[in-house]
Design a protein around this motif. Structure first.
Motif, PDB file in Angstrom:
ATOM      1  N   LEU A  19      40.202  36.743  25.329  1.00 20.86           N
ATOM      2  CA  LEU A  19      40.566  35.548  24.559  1.00 20.86           C
ATOM      3  C   LEU A  19      41.148  34.457  25.462  1.00 20.86           C
ATOM      4  CD1 LEU A  19      42.032  37.162  21.323  1.00 20.86           C
ATOM      5  CD2 LEU A  19      39.777  36.119  21.660  1.00 20.86           C
ATOM      6  N   ILE A  20      41.878  34.841  26.501  1.00 25.05           N
ATOM      7  CA  ILE A  20      42.372  33.858  27.468  1.00 25.05           C
ATOM      8  C   ILE A  20      41.194  33.210  28.191  1.00 25.05           C
ATOM      9  CG2 ILE A  20      43.650  33.574  29.632  1.00 25.05           C
ATOM     10  CD1 ILE A  20      45.576  35.799  28.526  1.00 25.05           C
ATOM     11  N   ILE A  21      40.234  34.021  28.613  1.00 24.32           N
ATOM     12  CA  ILE A  21      39.040  33.474  29.270  1.00 24.32           C
ATOM     13  C   ILE A  21      38.292  32.554  28.298  1.00 24.32           C
ATOM     14  CG2 ILE A  21      36.794  34.021  30.301  1.00 24.32           C
ATOM     15  CD1 ILE A  21      39.104  34.674  32.160  1.00 24.32           C
ATOM     16  N   ARG A  22      38.173  32.974  27.053  1.00 21.11           N
ATOM     17  CA  ARG A  22      37.534  32.121  26.037  1.00 21.11           C
ATOM     18  C   ARG A  22      38.230  30.771  25.954  1.00 21.11           C
ATOM     19  NH1 ARG A  22      39.399  33.061  20.146  1.00 21.11           N
ATOM     20  NH2 ARG A  22      41.172  32.128  21.209  1.00 21.11           N
ATOM     21  N   ASP A  23      39.566  30.795  25.865  1.00 19.98           N
ATOM     22  CA  ASP A  23      40.309  29.545  25.768  1.00 19.98           C
ATOM     23  C   ASP A  23      40.168  28.700  27.031  1.00 19.98           C
ATOM     24  OD1 ASP A  23      41.091  30.112  23.210  1.00 19.98           O
ATOM     25  OD2 ASP A  23      43.204  30.438  23.683  1.00 19.98           O
ATOM     26  N   ARG A  48      49.189  39.025  31.494  1.00 24.05           N
ATOM     27  CA  ARG A  48      47.736  38.890  31.440  1.00 24.05           C
ATOM     28  C   ARG A  48      47.234  37.771  32.353  1.00 24.05           C
ATOM     29  NH1 ARG A  48      49.545  41.390  27.049  1.00 24.05           N
ATOM     30  NH2 ARG A  48      48.246  43.042  26.212  1.00 24.05           N
ATOM     31  N   LEU A  49      47.932  36.665  32.405  1.00 26.35           N
ATOM     32  CA  LEU A  49      47.537  35.592  33.324  1.00 26.35           C
ATOM     33  C   LEU A  49      47.622  36.073  34.774  1.00 26.35           C
ATOM     34  CD1 LEU A  49      49.229  32.506  31.634  1.00 26.35           C
ATOM     35  CD2 LEU A  49      46.761  32.920  31.862  1.00 26.35           C
ATOM     36  N   ASN A  50      48.681  36.813  35.102  1.00 26.63           N
ATOM     37  CA  ASN A  50      48.808  37.360  36.454  1.00 26.63           C
ATOM     38  C   ASN A  50      47.659  38.311  36.771  1.00 26.63           C
ATOM     39  OD1 ASN A  50      51.127  35.936  37.104  1.00 26.63           O
ATOM     40  ND2 ASN A  50      52.498  37.566  36.401  1.00 26.63           N
ATOM     41  N   ALA A  51      47.308  39.162  35.813  1.00 31.82           N
ATOM     42  CA  ALA A  51      46.213  40.117  36.029  1.00 31.82           C
ATOM     43  C   ALA A  51      44.886  39.384  36.208  1.00 31.82           C
ATOM     44  CB  ALA A  51      46.129  41.101  34.863  1.00 31.82           C
ATOM     45  N   LEU A  52      44.645  38.343  35.428  1.00 25.43           N
ATOM     46  CA  LEU A  52      43.397  37.579  35.552  1.00 25.43           C
ATOM     47  C   LEU A  52      43.341  36.829  36.885  1.00 25.43           C
ATOM     48  CD1 LEU A  52      43.104  36.312  31.878  1.00 25.43           C
ATOM     49  CD2 LEU A  52      41.592  37.960  33.013  1.00 25.43           C
ATOM     50  N   LEU A  73      43.112  27.777  36.175  1.00 30.96           N
ATOM     51  CA  LEU A  73      41.750  27.259  36.160  1.00 30.96           C
ATOM     52  C   LEU A  73      40.765  28.392  36.385  1.00 30.96           C
ATOM     53  CD1 LEU A  73      42.371  24.112  38.381  1.00 30.96           C
ATOM     54  CD2 LEU A  73      42.390  24.257  35.883  1.00 30.96           C
ATOM     55  N   LEU A  74      39.660  28.331  35.671  1.00 27.26           N
ATOM     56  CA  LEU A  74      38.610  29.330  35.860  1.00 27.26           C
ATOM     57  C   LEU A  74      38.028  29.232  37.261  1.00 27.26           C
ATOM     58  CD1 LEU A  74      36.736  28.968  32.491  1.00 27.26           C
ATOM     59  CD2 LEU A  74      37.777  31.077  33.334  1.00 27.26           C
ATOM     60  N   THR A  75      37.842  30.367  37.882  1.00 30.19           N
ATOM     61  CA  THR A  75      37.110  30.432  39.140  1.00 30.19           C
ATOM     62  C   THR A  75      35.629  30.562  38.805  1.00 30.19           C
ATOM     63  OG1 THR A  75      37.211  32.842  39.201  1.00 30.19           O
ATOM     64  CG2 THR A  75      39.046  31.634  40.261  1.00 30.19           C
ATOM     65  N   ASP A  80      31.511  32.791  35.187  1.00 26.13           N
ATOM     66  CA  ASP A  80      30.354  33.663  34.961  1.00 26.13           C
ATOM     67  C   ASP A  80      30.515  34.534  33.720  1.00 26.13           C
ATOM     68  OD1 ASP A  80      28.852  32.716  37.057  1.00 26.13           O
ATOM     69  OD2 ASP A  80      29.270  34.395  38.401  1.00 26.13           O
ATOM     70  N   LEU A  81      31.722  34.622  33.180  1.00 22.97           N
ATOM     71  CA  LEU A  81      31.933  35.377  31.941  1.00 22.97           C
ATOM     72  C   LEU A  81      31.515  34.604  30.698  1.00 22.97           C
ATOM     73  CD1 LEU A  81      35.317  37.143  32.656  1.00 22.97           C
ATOM     74  CD2 LEU A  81      33.134  38.251  32.165  1.00 22.97           C
ATOM     75  N   GLN A  82      31.135  33.327  30.848  1.00 28.07           N
ATOM     76  CA  GLN A  82      30.753  32.543  29.673  1.00 28.07           C
ATOM     77  C   GLN A  82      29.621  33.214  28.901  1.00 28.07           C
ATOM     78  OE1 GLN A  82      29.528  28.449  30.217  1.00 28.07           O
ATOM     79  NE2 GLN A  82      29.622  28.073  28.027  1.00 28.07           N
ATOM     80  N   ALA A  83      28.637  33.726  29.600  1.00 29.53           N
ATOM     81  CA  ALA A  83      27.514  34.372  28.903  1.00 29.53           C
ATOM     82  C   ALA A  83      27.985  35.591  28.110  1.00 29.53           C
ATOM     83  CB  ALA A  83      26.429  34.778  29.903  1.00 29.53           C
ATOM     84  N   VAL A  84      28.929  36.332  28.667  1.00 26.57           N
ATOM     85  CA  VAL A  84      29.466  37.514  27.981  1.00 26.57           C
ATOM     86  C   VAL A  84      30.255  37.087  26.747  1.00 26.57           C
ATOM     87  CG1 VAL A  84      31.036  39.485  28.205  1.00 26.57           C
ATOM     88  CG2 VAL A  84      29.564  38.820  30.130  1.00 26.57           C
ATOM     89  N   ILE A  85      31.145  36.113  26.936  1.00 29.56           N
ATOM     90  CA  ILE A  85      31.982  35.626  25.829  1.00 29.56           C
ATOM     91  C   ILE A  85      31.106  35.064  24.712  1.00 29.56           C
ATOM     92  CG2 ILE A  85      33.707  33.886  25.172  1.00 29.56           C
ATOM     93  CD1 ILE A  85      34.962  36.027  26.909  1.00 29.56           C
ATOM     94  N   GLU A  86      30.111  34.260  25.071  1.00 29.79           N
ATOM     95  CA  GLU A  86      29.269  33.660  24.043  1.00 29.79           C
ATOM     96  C   GLU A  86      28.379  34.694  23.370  1.00 29.79           C
ATOM     97  OE1 GLU A  86      28.182  31.333  21.236  1.00 29.79           O
ATOM     98  OE2 GLU A  86      29.758  30.772  22.634  1.00 29.79           O
TER      99      GLU A  86
END
Length: 151
Positions: A19-23, A48-52, A73-75, A80-86
């Motif tokens: 959900l953090i990656i989604r946001d 979770r932010l630290n782990a990401l 900021l997304l690296t 590359d997780l956008q396809a998974v999230i979507e």
């Protein structure tokens, strides 16, 4: 276990992380934005932010020194997780929420809502159980893979 699904879930399978990656894909970058969107406790969000960040999915950037404030900021790895999230979102809209939901993926040129589908990069063919099958490699455990069932 040398399974890409299991190893990926070790890094991003926890649902708060996804959900953090989604946001982040939706443009959120700051701690308070994530907290407001998710309703997550500050301690849990910090972990979770630290782990990401440790996993290389987000990069921490200081935007203010007094008091210290960071943005996340997304690296490229995270993007590359956008396809998974979507893919998860599209499945959820189809099978869980009956197309309800607050956010849609939209084509920036046409303005039309996207209808994501997984395709083979080489042929452009949609990946479906009828068209593709799993084939064990030498790294696979000694079990017989069943043919994918027809839908």
């Amino acid at each position: 276990m040398n399974c890409p699904i299991a190893l990926t879930l070790d890094e991003v399978g926890e649902w708060w992380s996804l959900l953090i990656i989604r946001d982040a894909l939706h443009g959120l970058t700051r701690f308070d934005e994530f907290q407001q969107s998710l309703g997550i406790s500050p301690n849990s969000l910090t972990r979770r932010l630290n782990a990401l960040c440790d996993a290389g999915l987000l990069a921490r950037h200081r935007y203010q020194d007094r008091p210290p404030r960071d943005e996340y900021l997304l690296t490229d790895r995270g993007k590359d997780l956008q396809a998974v999230i979507e893919s998860i979102a599209a499945w959820g809209r189809r099978h869980i929420t009956q197309r309800d939901g607050a956010v849609r993926l939209q084509d920036t040129v046409t303005g039309l809502e996207a209808e994501p589908v997984l395709v083979d990069r080489r042929t452009g063919t949609a990946v479906t159980p009828d068209q593709f099958r799993y084939v064990a490699t030498q790294a696979a455990p000694p079990i017989k893979l069943a043919k994918m069932p027809h839908a």
